[in-house]
Scaffold this motif. Structure first.
Motif, mmCIF file in Angstrom:
data_model
loop_
_atom_site.group_PDB
_atom_site.id
_atom_site.type_symbol
_atom_site.label_atom_id
_atom_site.label_comp_id
_atom_site.label_asym_id
_atom_site.label_seq_id
_atom_site.Cartn_x
_atom_site.Cartn_y
_atom_site.Cartn_z
ATOM 1 N N PRO A 1 0.825 -1.206 0.000
ATOM 2 C CA PRO A 1 0.000 0.000 0.000
ATOM 3 C C PRO A 1 0.862 1.260 0.000
ATOM 4 C CG PRO A 1 -0.418 -1.359 1.967
ATOM 5 C CD PRO A 1 0.718 -1.972 1.226
ATOM 6 N N ILE A 2 0.546 2.164 -0.889
ATOM 7 C CA ILE A 2 1.234 3.453 -0.919
ATOM 8 C C ILE A 2 0.177 4.550 -0.936
ATOM 9 C CG2 ILE A 2 3.362 2.650 -1.999
ATOM 10 C CD1 ILE A 2 2.351 3.718 -4.629
ATOM 11 N N THR A 3 0.453 5.620 -0.241
ATOM 12 C CA THR A 3 -0.451 6.766 -0.198
ATOM 13 C C THR A 3 0.202 7.909 -0.945
ATOM 14 O OG1 THR A 3 -1.351 6.038 1.917
ATOM 15 C CG2 THR A 3 -1.696 8.350 1.314
ATOM 16 N N ILE A 4 -0.529 8.456 -1.896
ATOM 17 C CA ILE A 4 0.013 9.523 -2.746
ATOM 18 C C ILE A 4 -0.976 10.683 -2.801
ATOM 19 C CG2 ILE A 4 1.457 8.045 -4.183
ATOM 20 C CD1 ILE A 4 -0.772 7.984 -6.267
ATOM 21 N N PRO A 5 -0.461 11.898 -3.023
ATOM 22 C CA PRO A 5 -1.364 13.037 -3.218
ATOM 23 C C PRO A 5 -2.148 12.844 -4.513
ATOM 24 C CG PRO A 5 0.925 13.756 -3.016
ATOM 25 C CD PRO A 5 0.927 12.268 -3.074
ATOM 26 N N GLU A 6 -3.405 13.234 -4.490
ATOM 27 C CA GLU A 6 -4.236 13.131 -5.688
ATOM 28 C C GLU A 6 -4.614 14.529 -6.144
ATOM 29 O OE1 GLU A 6 -7.571 10.153 -7.175
ATOM 30 O OE2 GLU A 6 -8.193 11.294 -5.427
ATOM 31 N N PRO A 7 -4.264 14.891 -7.381
ATOM 32 C CA PRO A 7 -4.610 16.224 -7.875
ATOM 33 C C PRO A 7 -6.126 16.425 -7.894
ATOM 34 C CG PRO A 7 -3.130 15.069 -9.395
ATOM 35 C CD PRO A 7 -3.562 14.082 -8.372
ATOM 36 N N PRO A 8 -6.573 17.653 -7.740
ATOM 37 C CA PRO A 8 -8.015 17.910 -7.724
ATOM 38 C C PRO A 8 -8.707 17.545 -9.037
ATOM 39 C CG PRO A 8 -6.777 19.973 -7.594
ATOM 40 C CD PRO A 8 -5.786 18.858 -7.511
ATOM 41 N N TRP A 9 -7.970 17.504 -10.136
ATOM 42 C CA TRP A 9 -8.553 17.193 -11.437
ATOM 43 C C TRP A 9 -8.615 15.693 -11.720
ATOM 44 C CZ3 TRP A 9 -4.732 14.612 -13.851
ATOM 45 C CH2 TRP A 9 -3.407 14.936 -13.526
ATOM 46 N N CYS A 10 -8.044 14.867 -10.863
ATOM 47 C CA CYS A 10 -7.968 13.424 -11.118
ATOM 48 C C CYS A 10 -9.339 12.765 -10.959
ATOM 49 C CB CYS A 10 -6.966 12.763 -10.182
ATOM 50 S SG CYS A 10 -6.773 10.984 -10.503
ATOM 51 N N THR A 11 -9.690 11.907 -11.907
ATOM 52 C CA THR A 11 -10.961 11.180 -11.866
ATOM 53 C C THR A 11 -10.849 9.875 -11.094
ATOM 54 O OG1 THR A 11 -10.499 9.982 -13.923
ATOM 55 C CG2 THR A 11 -11.674 12.121 -14.095
ATOM 56 N N GLY A 12 -9.629 9.441 -10.765
ATOM 57 C CA GLY A 12 -9.438 8.202 -10.023
ATOM 58 C C GLY A 12 -9.492 6.944 -10.870
ATOM 59 N N THR A 13 -9.559 7.101 -12.166
ATOM 60 C CA THR A 13 -9.719 5.967 -13.070
ATOM 61 C C THR A 13 -8.485 5.080 -13.160
ATOM 62 O OG1 THR A 13 -11.213 7.322 -14.380
ATOM 63 C CG2 THR A 13 -10.362 5.337 -15.433
#
Length: 128
Positions: free
Chosen positions: A15-27
Motif C-alpha cells: 500500500p502506498i499513499t500519494i497526493p491526488e490532484p483535484p482534477w484526477c478522476t481516479g480511473t
C-alpha cells in the motif's frame, strides 16, 4: 497542491499513499497493479467535428500524470496532456507542444477551407 490523498495497494510496493490532484478522476489507480502503472487522469475533453452522421470525435484530450514513472519515460512525473488522434494512438504534450498542436490544427483548418473553396468553384452551388 491538494490535501486529497489516495492509497493504492500495489503488487510490488504494497500500500502506498500519494497526493491526488483535484482534477484526477481516479480511473487509473486501481488496486492490484505495479506502482509504475499508477496514473492520474482528468476528465476526457472531446474535440468534435460535424459530419453528416452528427458530431464525431476528431481528438480526445485529458490531463495526465504518472507519479512513479520509469526513468526513460518522456514526461516523468510532470502533468501533461495526452491526446488521442484519429490514428488511435495517444501522444503526450506539455504546454508548448500543445500550443504547437493548436497551430497545426489551425493550419489544417485552413487547408480544409481551401479545399472547400476549390470544391465550391468546381461545383457551383455545392453538392448538398
Amino acid at each position: 497542491m491538494t490535501d486529497r490523498t489516495v492509497t493504492v495497494v500495489t503488487t510490488d510496493h504494497g500500500p502506498i499513499t500519494i497526493p491526488e490532484p483535484p482534477w484526477c478522476t481516479g480511473t487509473y489507480h486501481p488496486d492490484g497493479g505495479a506502482r509504475a502503472e499508477i496514473s492520474h487522469s482528468g476528465p476526457v475533453i472531446d474535440v468534435l467535428v460535424g459530419t453528416e452522421r452528427g458530431p464525431q470525435r476528431l481528438a480526445e484530450l485529458l490531463l495526465w500524470q504518472v507519479p512513479f514513472p520509469a526513468p526513460d519515460e518522456a514526461h516523468r512525473d510532470a502533468v501533461h496532456v495526452v491526446v488521442q488522434l484519429l490514428d488511435g494512438h495517444h501522444y503526450g504534450y506539455d504546454a508548448p507542444a500543445l500550443e504547437a498542436l493548436a497551430v497545426d490544427l489551425t493550419e489544417a483548418a485552413a487547408k480544409v477551407r481551401r479545399v472547400a473553396r476549390r470544391l465550391a468553384a468546381e461545383v457551383p452551388g455545392g453538392n448538398r
